[in-house]
Enzyme design. Structure first.
Site, PDB file in Angstrom:
ATOM      1  CB  CYS B 159      -0.975  -0.020   1.103  1.00  0.00           C
ATOM      2  SG  CYS B 159      -1.988  -1.665   1.355  1.00  0.00           S
ATOM      3  CG  HIS B 291      -1.669   4.544   5.558  1.00  0.00           C
ATOM      4  ND1 HIS B 291      -1.670   4.334   4.131  1.00  0.00           N
ATOM      5  CD2 HIS B 291      -1.853   3.205   6.166  1.00  0.00           C
ATOM      6  CE1 HIS B 291      -1.675   3.170   4.026  1.00  0.00           C
ATOM      7  NE2 HIS B 291      -1.907   2.308   5.026  1.00  0.00           N
ATOM      8  CD  GLU B 302      -1.529   8.081   9.330  1.00  0.00           C
ATOM      9  OE1 GLU B 302      -2.599   7.243   9.138  1.00  0.00           O
ATOM     10  OE2 GLU B 302      -0.968   8.801   8.438  1.00  0.00           O
ATOM     11  CG  HIS B 325      -6.388   1.135   1.379  1.00  0.00           C
ATOM     12  ND1 HIS B 325      -5.532   1.393   0.597  1.00  0.00           N
ATOM     13  CD2 HIS B 325      -5.781   0.421   2.477  1.00  0.00           C
ATOM     14  CE1 HIS B 325      -4.330   1.353   0.909  1.00  0.00           C
ATOM     15  NE2 HIS B 325      -4.386   0.569   1.996  1.00  0.00           N
ATOM     16  CG  PHE B 384      -0.082  -5.315   5.068  1.00  0.00           C
ATOM     17  CD1 PHE B 384      -0.728  -4.454   6.068  1.00  0.00           C
ATOM     18  CD2 PHE B 384      -1.359  -6.043   4.676  1.00  0.00           C
ATOM     19  CE1 PHE B 384      -2.001  -4.438   6.787  1.00  0.00           C
ATOM     20  CE2 PHE B 384      -2.692  -5.952   5.363  1.00  0.00           C
ATOM     21  CZ  PHE B 384      -2.884  -5.482   6.345  1.00  0.00           C
TER      22      PHE B 384
END
Lengths: 82, 397
Positions: B159, B291, B302, B325, B384
């Protein structure tokens, strides 16, 4: 009357290459039609489906024009019937 | 070293098939999330996604070309062409780079081919299967179609893919290795196999994506592509280009920790690296495009990372609440959002926000865009595998 092999080959090439009808003739070569190696694979794939054939790699290498495809298909069809 | 301008942008997303629809939906706080159409999800734990509405490949490609390109590559082709047209640049082929990000490659083609293989027991397959599924197909398409002959490759870091791609493109232009770059990302993950795999991770929200809300329940999978055109600022000025914003920093880090659990330290180090690379002071940064996946773990982590970097946290929002996403393409969509926010003095909101979470004690611009002209902004992407990439942008002029 059933469609002959040449007409079926012309129809398949016209369809896979999205050509206008009439562009492919019984004497067309792949070079003059602008058919490259990837296009050739797509045509081979469709030929195998259409005629229920498994075209060996060395025979496929010889497919560079409509007459060559027609001759090759007719030979493979004849072998199949034996 | 050169300064680097963003002179073009293009986007294909759940918010529409072009940049204008993307930006107008983001400013309005209007999500593109709805029931998934491409796959029957009646036996799934979730039902919603952020699919691109009404994407017609024949609007962009002739029939033969469209058949040779996976959906992910079609998205990339459309968005990159829009970005190049938007920039008005006349590309110098061997002085231009194409760098794309993609996490998964041609999943729709792959899924369909495996169905033919395992479910239909077919023995003959589309001869284009391999060049359609390769992850670099989008980079190659953009290079071939636009005649770009300089450095051309694809970065795959889940991502964060497109952030690593844009960051490297930025460094290439800044260093003088090339004069311009077309950089971005693409993804088309809405397939039966992918949706089942994501379901198994238990991170997809059943209804919608509510980043930073106390009742957030996970991410919403999206699809699409976005591209930027980056060029030497002086060259852009010389040709009278419209400059959307300046890209001024790129930072990376690796958590070297857990495969999926986020790390505040890793995220903070990437933000700090981007700030250092840009020469910006924390006080100059008025906005962070987070994110912000909407998972319990990401948003709280975050928040801690942002608080660790900024004594006074800037405004923060997650546009994933609207475009979903889109995995490897997300950083590119978010980079475009950040650039346009700087250009127009409008910060897109975090949509679908319901109630604050004490673990996310930031001003996340809930539900309504904010008219604020900030000087600089960051765009965060955390993948990830623990791979973090942060881009820094500055308003121009």
């Amino acid at each position: 009357m059933p469609e002959n092999v040449a007409n079926r080959v012309i129809r398949i090439i016209t369809k896979t290459q999205k050509f206008a009808d009439g562009r492919v003739t019984e004497s067309s070569t792949f070079k003059e039609l602008g058919i490259d190696s990837l296009d050739g694979l797509n045509i081979l794939f469709a030929i195998e489906e259409e005629f229920g054939l498994n075209v060996p790699d060395d025979a496929a290498m010889e497919f560079k024009s409509v007459p060559e495809v027609v001759a090759g298909v007719e030979r493979l069809l004849a072998d199949k019937q034996v | 070293m050169r300064r680097v301008a963003v002179t073009g942008a293009g986007a294909v997303s759940a918010l529409g098939v072009d940049l204008a629809s993307f930006w107008s939906a983001l400013k309005a706080g209007r999500p593109g999330i709805g029931p998934i159409r491409a796959v029957d999800c009646s036996t799934f734990k979730f039902s919603h996604g952020a699919e691109v509405p009404g994407f017609d490949p024949l609007r962009y490609f002739d029939e033969k070309t469209a058949g040779q390109l996976d959906r992910s590559v079609q998205f990339a082709g459309a968005a990159a062409a829009e970005a190049i047209a938007d920039s008005g640049i006349v590309l110098v082929p061997d002085r231009t780079a194409v760098i794309t990000g993609c996490a998964l490659g041609g999943k729709p083609t792959e899924d369909d081919t495996y169905r033919q293989l395992y479910a239909e027991n077919r023995t003959r397959f589309d001869p284009m299967s391999i060049p359609k599924v390769m992850t670099n197909a989008s980079a190659s398409r953009v290079s071939m179609h636009h005649g770009i002959t300089g450095p051309c490759y694809t970065v795959s870091t889940a991502c964060a893919s497109a952030a690593h791609a844009i960051g490297q493109a930025f460094w290439m232009v800044r260093s003088g290795l090339v004069d311009a770059a077309v950089a971005g990302g693409t993804e088309a993950p809405v397939t039966l196999g992918m949706l089942r795999a994501w379901e198994a991770m238990r991170v997809v929200a059943p209804d919608t994506c509510r980043p930073f809300s106390r009742d957030r329940r996970g991410l919403i999978l999206g699809e699409g592509a976005a591209f930027l055109v980056l060029e030497d600022l002086e060259a852009a000025m010389a040709r009278g280009a419209r400059v959307h914003a300046e890209i001024c920093g790129f930072g990376m880090s690796s958590d070297a920790g857990h495969l999926t659990a986020p790390s505040a330290d890793g995220a903070a180090r990437a933000m700090t690296a981007a700030l250092r690379d840009s020469g910006l002071d924390t006080a100059q940064v008025g906005y962070v495009n987070a994110h912000g996946t909407g998972t319990s773990a990401n948003d709280a982590t975050e928040t801690r990372a942002i608080r660790a970097v900024f004594a006074v946290p800037p405004l923060v929002s997650s546009t994933k609440s609207m475009h979903g996403h889109a995995l490897g393409a997300s950083p590119a969509l978010e980079a475009v959002a950040t650039v346009l926010a700087l250009r127009d003095g409008v910060l897109p909101p975090t949509a679908n926000f319901t109630e604050p979470d004490p673990a996310c004690d930031l001003d996340v611009i809930p539900n309504q865009a904010r008219q604020v002209q900030v000087e600089a902004a960051l765009s965060n992407s955390f993948a990830f595998g623990g791979l973090n990439a942060v881009l820094a942008f500055r308003r121009y002029p």
